[in-house]
Write a protein that holds these residues in place. Structure first.
Motif, PDB file in Angstrom:
ATOM      1  N   ILE A  14       0.847  -1.195   0.000  1.00 52.98           N
ATOM      2  CA  ILE A  14       0.000   0.000   0.000  1.00 52.98           C
ATOM      3  C   ILE A  14       0.879   1.240   0.000  1.00 52.98           C
ATOM      4  CG2 ILE A  14      -1.660   1.368   1.338  1.00 52.98           C
ATOM      5  CD1 ILE A  14      -2.836  -1.234   2.379  1.00 52.98           C
ATOM      6  N   VAL A  15       0.523   2.206  -0.830  1.00 52.85           N
ATOM      7  CA  VAL A  15       1.197   3.510  -0.852  1.00 52.85           C
ATOM      8  C   VAL A  15       0.159   4.574  -0.512  1.00 52.85           C
ATOM      9  CG1 VAL A  15       2.317   5.258  -2.277  1.00 52.85           C
ATOM     10  CG2 VAL A  15       2.971   2.855  -2.513  1.00 52.85           C
ATOM     11  N   CYS A  16       0.525   5.474   0.378  1.00 52.15           N
ATOM     12  CA  CYS A  16      -0.350   6.594   0.720  1.00 52.15           C
ATOM     13  C   CYS A  16       0.397   7.913   0.529  1.00 52.15           C
ATOM     14  CB  CYS A  16      -0.820   6.503   2.173  1.00 52.15           C
ATOM     15  SG  CYS A  16      -2.245   5.423   2.423  1.00 52.15           S
ATOM     16  N   ALA A  17      -0.323   8.894   0.048  1.00 54.36           N
ATOM     17  CA  ALA A  17       0.191  10.260  -0.022  1.00 54.36           C
ATOM     18  C   ALA A  17      -0.720  11.137   0.829  1.00 54.36           C
ATOM     19  CB  ALA A  17       0.224  10.758  -1.468  1.00 54.36           C
ATOM     20  N   ALA A  18      -0.158  12.187   1.426  1.00 51.97           N
ATOM     21  CA  ALA A  18      -0.932  13.059   2.306  1.00 51.97           C
ATOM     22  C   ALA A  18      -0.610  14.522   2.019  1.00 51.97           C
ATOM     23  CB  ALA A  18      -0.628  12.732   3.764  1.00 51.97           C
ATOM     24  N   PHE A  19      -1.639  15.375   2.137  1.00 51.98           N
ATOM     25  CA  PHE A  19      -1.474  16.814   1.967  1.00 51.98           C
ATOM     26  C   PHE A  19      -1.582  17.456   3.344  1.00 51.98           C
ATOM     27  CE2 PHE A  19      -3.593  21.013   1.424  1.00 51.98           C
ATOM     28  CZ  PHE A  19      -2.562  21.662   0.739  1.00 51.98           C
ATOM     29  N   VAL A  20      -0.582  18.260   3.694  1.00 51.45           N
ATOM     30  CA  VAL A  20      -0.539  18.915   5.003  1.00 51.45           C
ATOM     31  C   VAL A  20      -0.263  20.404   4.802  1.00 51.45           C
ATOM     32  CG1 VAL A  20       0.699  19.102   7.205  1.00 51.45           C
ATOM     33  CG2 VAL A  20       0.245  16.846   6.222  1.00 51.45           C
ATOM     34  N   ARG A  21      -1.046  21.229   5.506  1.00 54.59           N
ATOM     35  CA  ARG A  21      -0.844  22.677   5.471  1.00 54.59           C
ATOM     36  C   ARG A  21      -0.157  23.121   6.767  1.00 54.59           C
ATOM     37  NH1 ARG A  21      -7.134  23.579   4.711  1.00 54.59           N
ATOM     38  NH2 ARG A  21      -6.924  22.005   6.357  1.00 54.59           N
ATOM     39  N   ALA A  22       0.407  24.304   6.756  1.00 51.58           N
ATOM     40  CA  ALA A  22       1.095  24.811   7.942  1.00 51.58           C
ATOM     41  C   ALA A  22       0.169  24.819   9.156  1.00 51.58           C
ATOM     42  CB  ALA A  22       1.642  26.214   7.671  1.00 51.58           C
ATOM     43  N   LYS A  23      -1.077  25.201   8.936  1.00 51.40           N
ATOM     44  CA  LYS A  23      -2.008  25.286  10.058  1.00 51.40           C
ATOM     45  C   LYS A  23      -2.440  23.921  10.577  1.00 51.40           C
ATOM     46  CE  LYS A  23      -6.235  25.672   7.246  1.00 51.40           C
ATOM     47  NZ  LYS A  23      -7.407  26.523   6.939  1.00 51.40           N
ATOM     48  N   ASP A  24      -2.081  22.840   9.854  1.00 51.10           N
ATOM     49  CA  ASP A  24      -2.463  21.489  10.282  1.00 51.10           C
ATOM     50  C   ASP A  24      -1.476  20.877  11.272  1.00 51.10           C
ATOM     51  OD1 ASP A  24      -4.666  21.461   8.563  1.00 51.10           O
ATOM     52  OD2 ASP A  24      -3.462  20.698   6.893  1.00 51.10           O
ATOM     53  N   LEU A  25      -0.318  21.512  11.446  1.00 45.89           N
ATOM     54  CA  LEU A  25       0.733  20.904  12.270  1.00 45.89           C
ATOM     55  C   LEU A  25       0.274  20.677  13.711  1.00 45.89           C
ATOM     56  CD1 LEU A  25       3.919  22.766  10.994  1.00 45.89           C
ATOM     57  CD2 LEU A  25       2.984  20.566  10.272  1.00 45.89           C
ATOM     58  N   LYS A  26      -0.542  21.579  14.221  1.00 46.55           N
ATOM     59  CA  LYS A  26      -1.011  21.406  15.596  1.00 46.55           C
ATOM     60  C   LYS A  26      -1.921  20.187  15.721  1.00 46.55           C
ATOM     61  CE  LYS A  26      -4.853  24.717  15.073  1.00 46.55           C
ATOM     62  NZ  LYS A  26      -5.459  25.965  15.585  1.00 46.55           N
ATOM     63  N   ILE A  27      -2.658  19.884  14.645  1.00 44.70           N
ATOM     64  CA  ILE A  27      -3.514  18.692  14.652  1.00 44.70           C
ATOM     65  C   ILE A  27      -2.654  17.432  14.686  1.00 44.70           C
ATOM     66  CG2 ILE A  27      -5.283  17.387  13.413  1.00 44.70           C
ATOM     67  CD1 ILE A  27      -6.208  19.992  12.158  1.00 44.70           C
ATOM     68  N   LEU A  28      -1.598  17.419  13.874  1.00 41.62           N
ATOM     69  CA  LEU A  28      -0.699  16.262  13.862  1.00 41.62           C
ATOM     70  C   LEU A  28      -0.064  16.068  15.235  1.00 41.62           C
ATOM     71  CD1 LEU A  28       1.158  16.679  10.438  1.00 41.62           C
ATOM     72  CD2 LEU A  28      -0.830  15.257  10.970  1.00 41.62           C
ATOM     73  N   LYS A  29       0.300  17.165  15.877  1.00 41.45           N
ATOM     74  CA  LYS A  29       0.907  17.081  17.205  1.00 41.45           C
ATOM     75  C   LYS A  29      -0.078  16.523  18.218  1.00 41.45           C
ATOM     76  CE  LYS A  29       3.561  19.772  20.565  1.00 41.45           C
ATOM     77  NZ  LYS A  29       4.153  21.102  20.889  1.00 41.45           N
ATOM     78  N   GLU A  30      -1.330  16.958  18.121  1.00 37.98           N
ATOM     79  CA  GLU A  30      -2.362  16.471  19.045  1.00 37.98           C
ATOM     80  C   GLU A  30      -2.540  14.959  18.944  1.00 37.98           C
ATOM     81  OE1 GLU A  30      -5.873  18.619  18.071  1.00 37.98           O
ATOM     82  OE2 GLU A  30      -5.152  20.534  18.853  1.00 37.98           O
ATOM     83  N   TYR A  31      -2.424  14.430  17.720  1.00 37.34           N
ATOM     84  CA  TYR A  31      -2.610  12.996  17.508  1.00 37.34           C
ATOM     85  C   TYR A  31      -1.306  12.209  17.611  1.00 37.34           C
ATOM     86  CZ  TYR A  31      -7.480  13.495  16.096  1.00 37.34           C
ATOM     87  OH  TYR A  31      -8.845  13.747  16.086  1.00 37.34           O
ATOM     88  N   GLY A  32      -0.219  12.909  17.886  1.00 36.12           N
ATOM     89  CA  GLY A  32       1.054  12.222  18.050  1.00 36.12           C
ATOM     90  C   GLY A  32       1.593  11.614  16.770  1.00 36.12           C
ATOM     91  N   VAL A  33       1.331  12.267  15.633  1.00 35.88           N
ATOM     92  CA  VAL A  33       1.754  11.713  14.346  1.00 35.88           C
ATOM     93  C   VAL A  33       3.261  11.831  14.178  1.00 35.88           C
ATOM     94  CG1 VAL A  33       1.649  11.996  11.843  1.00 35.88           C
ATOM     95  CG2 VAL A  33      -0.441  12.078  13.206  1.00 35.88           C
ATOM     96  N   THR A  34       3.884  10.695  13.928  1.00 31.71           N
ATOM     97  CA  THR A  34       5.310  10.611  13.620  1.00 31.71           C
ATOM     98  C   THR A  34       5.470   9.392  12.733  1.00 31.71           C
ATOM     99  OG1 THR A  34       7.515  10.420  14.598  1.00 31.71           O
ATOM    100  CG2 THR A  34       5.751   9.293  15.738  1.00 31.71           C
ATOM    101  N   ASP A  35       6.663   8.884  12.594  1.00 29.73           N
ATOM    102  CA  ASP A  35       6.883   7.671  11.816  1.00 29.73           C
ATOM    103  C   ASP A  35       6.011   6.551  12.378  1.00 29.73           C
ATOM    104  OD1 ASP A  35       7.806   5.467  10.479  1.00 29.73           O
ATOM    105  OD2 ASP A  35       9.800   5.479  11.369  1.00 29.73           O
ATOM    106  N   SER A  36       5.263   5.856  11.505  1.00 24.57           N
ATOM    107  CA  SER A  36       4.338   4.819  11.968  1.00 24.57           C
ATOM    108  C   SER A  36       5.044   3.687  12.696  1.00 24.57           C
ATOM    109  CB  SER A  36       3.557   4.249  10.776  1.00 24.57           C
ATOM    110  OG  SER A  36       4.423   3.594   9.874  1.00 24.57           O
ATOM    111  N   LYS A  37       6.344   3.475  12.422  1.00 21.65           N
ATOM    112  CA  LYS A  37       7.087   2.410  13.101  1.00 21.65           C
ATOM    113  C   LYS A  37       7.287   2.727  14.574  1.00 21.65           C
ATOM    114  CE  LYS A  37       9.696   1.127   8.932  1.00 21.65           C
ATOM    115  NZ  LYS A  37       9.236   2.260   8.095  1.00 21.65           N
ATOM    116  N   LYS A  38       7.111   4.001  14.944  1.00 23.45           N
ATOM    117  CA  LYS A  38       7.283   4.404  16.334  1.00 23.45           C
ATOM    118  C   LYS A  38       5.955   4.449  17.088  1.00 23.45           C
ATOM    119  CE  LYS A  38      11.297   7.233  15.097  1.00 23.45           C
ATOM    120  NZ  LYS A  38      11.866   8.597  15.051  1.00 23.45           N
TER     121      LYS A  38
END
Length: 307
Positions: free
Chosen positions: A111-135
């Motif tokens: 499976i290959v996934c691509a994602a679009f992220v805007r500057a204002k979305d970074l706080k959302i990623l931080k809230e969900y703890g998004v980092t490398d999926s292996k971690k």
């Protein structure tokens, strides 16, 4: 000076013997004291080392070493000198990035996934703890995956193993399939956000090799790419793509398990070999051919004792 790709993995003695048989047509002379076998596959030199320890070492060196190593260990990584770990993202502007999963899984899809992220979305990623999926533990990915899929634009491509086998027979290889899937996934999002200037990909081959694989004249190419190994550590869009690829992978695994009423293993270890034999006994070779990557060494092992 550009260093060649170099990967080291650990295997047990049974796997080491299996590897020697797998590479028997590519064996080259080597008089190293502890070298169990040495083979050259295209530009990759594979060496298996014997010794008194139960766990053996296998090295892969050359252009394409990581691809070859992932046949045996999905978690294989390129060796590289230690570098300073970044504490912040290298880019926080609007961006598109991609990552893949399932490359080293004998019985599960790629499976290959691509994602679009805007500057204002970074706080959302931080809230969900998004980092490398292996971690992130799979349980956590299952908890956050659905919410993230509703908050972000994601492009997902799934290559079932039955289709994978068809493409391999037509002359594709693992990296050419990955390149085509990454290009399509990135293209899907770029069409939605054509003003995006920052496009990143988790590097798995050299850029010139990647673009050689994009040989379909009818398929547009995303050219303004930034290639980086471990891209999920540097770019939030690749980190998100990594998580969403794993989330999609886990959903596909559950779907397959529900269909066959069997618990499918990850990877391509002896556990996968044992499962394959049980599956064939229960469902037959014809059904097995739909769910297995037939160019893996595990396939020969699975069908070797069929009556």
């Amino acid at each position: 000076m550009i260093m060649q790709e170099f990967v080291t993995i650990k295997v047990n003695e049974a796997t080491l013997n299996k590897m020697k048989h797998f590479y028997k047509d590519f064996i080259v002379p080597n008089d190293g004291e502890y070298v169990f076998f040495c083979a050259k596959v295209e530009n990759v030199v594979v060496q298996g080392f014997s010794g008194k320890k139960a766990i053996k070492t296998v090295t892969f060196a050359g252009d394409g070493a990581l691809q070859e190593a992932k046949i045996w260990d999905e978690n294989a990584e390129l060796y590289k000198p230690k570098e300073k770990v970044v504490g912040e993202w290298l880019c926080t502007d609007n961006q598109i990035g991609s990552d893949e999963v399932g490359v080293g899984d004998f019985l599960l899809p790629m499976i290959v996934c691509a994602a679009f992220v805007r500057a204002k979305d970074l706080k959302i990623l931080k809230e969900y703890g998004v980092t490398d999926s292996k971690k992130i533990k799979d349980e956590e990915i299952m908890q956050i995956g659905e919410a993230l899929s509703k908050k972000f634009f994601i492009s997902k491509l799934t290559l079932p193993n039955e289709k994978y086998n068809e493409m391999i027979l037509k002359g594709e290889n693992l990296n050419s399939l990955k390149a085509k899937m990454h290009n399509r996934a990135l293209l899907n999002l770029y069409k939605k956000f054509p003003d995006t200037q920052n496009i990143f990909i988790d590097q798995f081959v050299k850029p010139e090799t990647y673009f050689k694989y994009l040989n379909d004249a009818n398929e547009p190419q995303i050219r303004n790419l930034t290639f980086r190994t471990k891209g999920e550590s540097y770019y939030p869009c690749v980190a998100l793509a990594s998580v969403m690829a794993r989330y999609s992978f886990l959903l596909e695994k559950k779907k397959i398990e529900d269909h066959y009423k069997m618990k499918f293993p990850f990877g391509a270890s002896k556990i996968a070999d044992d499962f394959a034999k049980k599956f064939i006994k229960k469902y037959g070779l014809s059904e097995f051919n739909k769910i297995a990557k037939k160019n893996f060494a595990n396939y020969s092992e699975a069908i070797s004792n069929i009556d």
